[in-house]
Design a protein around this motif. Structure first.
Motif, PDB file in Angstrom:
ATOM      1  N   GLY A 133       0.889  -1.165   0.000  1.00 13.12           N
ATOM      2  CA  GLY A 133       0.000   0.000   0.000  1.00 13.12           C
ATOM      3  C   GLY A 133       0.920   1.206   0.000  1.00 13.12           C
ATOM      4  O   GLY A 133       2.129   1.040   0.165  1.00 13.12           O
ATOM      5  N   HIS A 134       0.379   2.407  -0.192  1.00 11.46           N
ATOM      6  CA  HIS A 134       1.329   3.528  -0.195  1.00 11.46           C
ATOM      7  C   HIS A 134       1.226   4.381   1.057  1.00 11.46           C
ATOM      8  O   HIS A 134       0.159   4.624   1.601  1.00 11.46           O
ATOM      9  N   LEU A 135       2.413   4.825   1.441  1.00  9.51           N
ATOM     10  CA  LEU A 135       2.561   5.562   2.690  1.00  9.51           C
ATOM     11  C   LEU A 135       2.276   7.045   2.508  1.00  9.51           C
ATOM     12  O   LEU A 135       1.845   7.718   3.445  1.00  9.51           O
ATOM     13  N   ASP A 150      -8.145   7.779   3.972  1.00  6.59           N
ATOM     14  CA  ASP A 150      -8.521   6.667   3.103  1.00  6.59           C
ATOM     15  C   ASP A 150      -7.395   6.387   2.104  1.00  6.59           C
ATOM     16  O   ASP A 150      -7.082   5.224   1.822  1.00  6.59           O
ATOM     17  N   ASP A 151      -6.805   7.443   1.562  1.00  8.35           N
ATOM     18  CA  ASP A 151      -5.782   7.346   0.506  1.00  8.35           C
ATOM     19  C   ASP A 151      -4.422   7.742   1.076  1.00  8.35           C
ATOM     20  O   ASP A 151      -4.053   8.887   1.019  1.00  8.35           O
ATOM     21  N   ASP A 152      -3.651   6.855   1.611  1.00  9.75           N
ATOM     22  CA  ASP A 152      -3.891   5.449   1.721  1.00  9.75           C
ATOM     23  C   ASP A 152      -3.470   4.960   3.107  1.00  9.75           C
ATOM     24  O   ASP A 152      -2.863   3.906   3.246  1.00  9.75           O
ATOM     25  N   ALA A 153      -3.793   5.790   4.140  1.00 13.33           N
ATOM     26  CA  ALA A 153      -3.559   5.271   5.489  1.00 13.33           C
ATOM     27  C   ALA A 153      -4.349   3.973   5.668  1.00 13.33           C
ATOM     28  O   ALA A 153      -3.892   3.032   6.332  1.00 13.33           O
ATOM     29  N   GLY A 207       6.103   7.899  -2.079  1.00 13.79           N
ATOM     30  CA  GLY A 207       6.027   8.643  -3.344  1.00 13.79           C
ATOM     31  C   GLY A 207       5.079   8.111  -4.405  1.00 13.79           C
ATOM     32  O   GLY A 207       5.239   8.437  -5.581  1.00 13.79           O
ATOM     33  N   GLU A 208       4.074   7.359  -4.003  1.00 13.98           N
ATOM     34  CA  GLU A 208       3.117   6.857  -5.015  1.00 13.98           C
ATOM     35  C   GLU A 208       2.390   8.002  -5.702  1.00 13.98           C
ATOM     36  O   GLU A 208       2.198   8.017  -6.920  1.00 13.98           O
ATOM     37  N   GLU A 209       2.001   8.978  -4.895  1.00 14.17           N
ATOM     38  CA  GLU A 209       1.166  10.065  -5.407  1.00 14.17           C
ATOM     39  C   GLU A 209       1.909  10.938  -6.417  1.00 14.17           C
ATOM     40  O   GLU A 209       1.300  11.731  -7.131  1.00 14.17           O
ATOM     41  N   ALA A 210       3.210  10.829  -6.459  1.00 13.46           N
ATOM     42  CA  ALA A 210       3.983  11.642  -7.404  1.00 13.46           C
ATOM     43  C   ALA A 210       4.325  10.844  -8.655  1.00 13.46           C
ATOM     44  O   ALA A 210       5.177  11.248  -9.454  1.00 13.46           O
ATOM     45  N   LEU A 232      -3.123  -2.744  -1.742  1.00 15.02           N
ATOM     46  CA  LEU A 232      -4.267  -2.209  -0.992  1.00 15.02           C
ATOM     47  C   LEU A 232      -4.141  -0.690  -0.974  1.00 15.02           C
ATOM     48  O   LEU A 232      -3.336  -0.141  -0.223  1.00 15.02           O
ATOM     49  N   ASP A 233      -4.870  -0.032  -1.826  1.00 15.62           N
ATOM     50  CA  ASP A 233      -4.837   1.431  -1.887  1.00 15.62           C
ATOM     51  C   ASP A 233      -6.286   1.911  -1.832  1.00 15.62           C
ATOM     52  O   ASP A 233      -7.001   1.839  -2.838  1.00 15.62           O
ATOM     53  N   MET A 234      -6.691   2.366  -0.659  1.00 18.08           N
ATOM     54  CA  MET A 234      -8.055   2.821  -0.360  1.00 18.08           C
ATOM     55  C   MET A 234      -8.952   1.620  -0.046  1.00 18.08           C
ATOM     56  O   MET A 234      -9.399   0.925  -0.947  1.00 18.08           O
ATOM     57  N   THR A 235      -9.173   1.414   1.241  1.00 15.65           N
ATOM     58  CA  THR A 235      -9.960   0.251   1.675  1.00 15.65           C
ATOM     59  C   THR A 235     -11.103   0.632   2.618  1.00 15.65           C
ATOM     60  O   THR A 235     -11.904  -0.218   2.985  1.00 15.65           O
TER      61      THR A 235
HETATM   62 ZN    ZN Z   1      -3.781   6.051  -3.260  1.00 14.13          ZN
END
Ligand code: ZN
Ligand code: BES
Length: 423
Positions: A229-231, A248-251, A282-285, A310-313
């Motif tokens: 998942g992304h931090l 949610d995105d993405d805690a 750095g997923e969002e970038a 798992l990104d947004m659950t």
């Molecule tokens: Zn995300």
């Protein structure tokens, strides 16, 4: 511009004309790969964008939108384009407003990288290992599932959203990485077969490290199962001061993984293959952390057998519980994931949808030929509207982690069923 660009082939025709007629120098060129629907918007909003290449890519898509739709083979055009980076915000807005998506394209450091991505997408190499997707660990999985608790997931989401933001270029993003590494290390302290590492990345002001916990395989440790998942979190603004809770995105995804880890360790589960839990930076970038992690595997004698993202659950967008995204993912593994849900979570309903672009870290794995799956909280049309804003909070996804718990259970079943196999 006075011509209407909404109809059919017109935007493409205009792009071709632009290419032939003139290729103006770009103020600050950048390179993107972009799917066909978003491409039509790009051609309208930035007709001077230059097409470098276009390929047809095989995708498994639902025959119809929604629940229990059958999967059919389809194809989508993906374009590599050179654009002026000043044109990207307009494109992002158009994609957001008209396709109800975020982004819709992947940015690359060079034309060569964009073209290489296109080539990889078209010819995704066959996985080097053909895993058994037989479901045969019911005793172990059924003993662990009831131990999983939404309250633990919620507590982790709270801690992660308490950071001012988790941007990969901010001191807060770096601090969140240290916090998670410390938490995971404490959880694994009693076990000699557990290793927690922080993975540093290269890039402008890239301060955040990815965090990885491994449970080393007892029989077949060179083969690896990844749950990720992304931090990081993102809201536009000053990276040191802007508030980006990213609950949610993405805690939610990182917290769902953390509950999988807790229950595996509490049950003293010992996998035959190595399990890797990765919170990507750095997923969002632009999937930055996962891209580097996948690239770094190049020389390692490790075979990645299966990857789940798992990104947004946490936000339940409709009555359907689990949505399996079928693009940029592996069809055979997706069927296995649906079978896991039917076996272990029979009360849940499953739907299928597509992002339409490489929307999260599973795409980094998929592009390199590893089987990846992306079970998601909602259909694309009913996802959480608050992401990437200051309002991506626990309250706004409903205040409980009951939905996220379903993904923890699915993730646990995935790592145990694949992780228990070996010679
Ligand atoms: Zn995300
Ligand atoms: N979690 C989102 C992806 C997402 C959003 C999937 C909504 C399904 C529905 C992810 O963190 C994200 O924002 N991705 C970027 C793309 C990435 C390549 C920068 C996006 O969608 O704009």
């Amino acid at each position: 511009m006075s011509i209407s660009l909404h109809s059919g082939l017109r935007p493409l025709a205009l792009a071709a004309f632009t290419l032939l007629a003139c290729t103006p120098a770009l103020a600050a060129p950048t390179w993107i790969t972009i799917g066909e629907r978003a491409h039509a918007l790009l051609v309208r909003s930035a007709p001077q964008a230059r097409e470098l290449s276009v390929r047809s890519v095989d995708v498994n898509m639902p025959a119809a939108r929604g629940k229990r739709a059958a999967l059919v083979k389809g194809s989508e055009k993906v374009y590599a384009m050179e654009v002026d980076d000043a044109d990207l915000p307009v494109l992002t807005d158009a994609v957001h407003d008209e396709l109800r998506r975020c982004g819709g394209f992947i940015q690359h450091a060079s034309a060569a990288e964009a073209l290489a991505t296109l080539t990889r997408l078209q010819a995704t190499p066959e996985p080097t290992i053909a895993p058994s997707y037989v479901i045969d660990n019911q005793a172990a999985v059924n003993a662990m599932l009831p131990q999983m608790q939404a309250s633990n997931i919620l507590a982790t989401i709270q801690s992660l959203s308490d950071f001012q933001n988790r941007r990969h270029t901010s001191s807060h993003g770096a601090a969140a990485s240290n916090w998670l590494a410390t938490k995971w290390a404490a959880m694994g302290e009693a076990r000699r077969d557990v290793r927690v590492t922080q993975i540093a990345h290269t890039g402008t002001n890239f301060q955040q490290k990815s965090v990885m916990m491994e449970i080393l395989g007892t029989g077949n440790g060179r083969e690896v199962i990844v749950l990720g998942g992304h931090l990081d979190s993102i809201v536009s603004g000053n990276v040191e001061t802007v508030r980006a809770p990213g609950a949610d995105d993405d805690a939610s995804g990182v917290a769902s993984m953390t509950e999988v880890i807790r229950v595996l360790l509490a049950s003293n589960y010992q996998p035959k293959r190595t399990l890797r839990f990765i919170a990507y930076a750095g997923e969002e970038a632009g999937l930055l952390g996962s891209k580097q992690i996948v690239a770094n595997l190049g020389n390692e004698r490790t075979k990645v057998v299966g990857v789940m993202q798992l990104d947004m659950t946490a936000y339940q967008g409709s009555a359907t519980d689990l949505w399996i995204y079928t693009d940029y993912t592996n069809a055979a593994q997706n069927t296995f994931v649906a079978n896991l849900a039917a076996t272990y979570l029979p009360e849940l309903s499953v739907g299928y949808d597509v992002c339409g672009y490489g929307c999260s870290d599973h795409a980094s794995w998929h592009a390199a030929g590893y089987p990846a799956s992306f079970p998601f909280e909602a259909s694309f049309a009913t996802d959480n509207r608050n992401i990437h804003t200051v309002n991506d909070t626990i309250a706004n996804f409903g205040g409980t982690a009951n939905h996220a718990l379903k993904f923890s259970k699915l993730g646990l079943a995935f790592v145990v069923e694949l992780g228990s196999d070996g010679p």
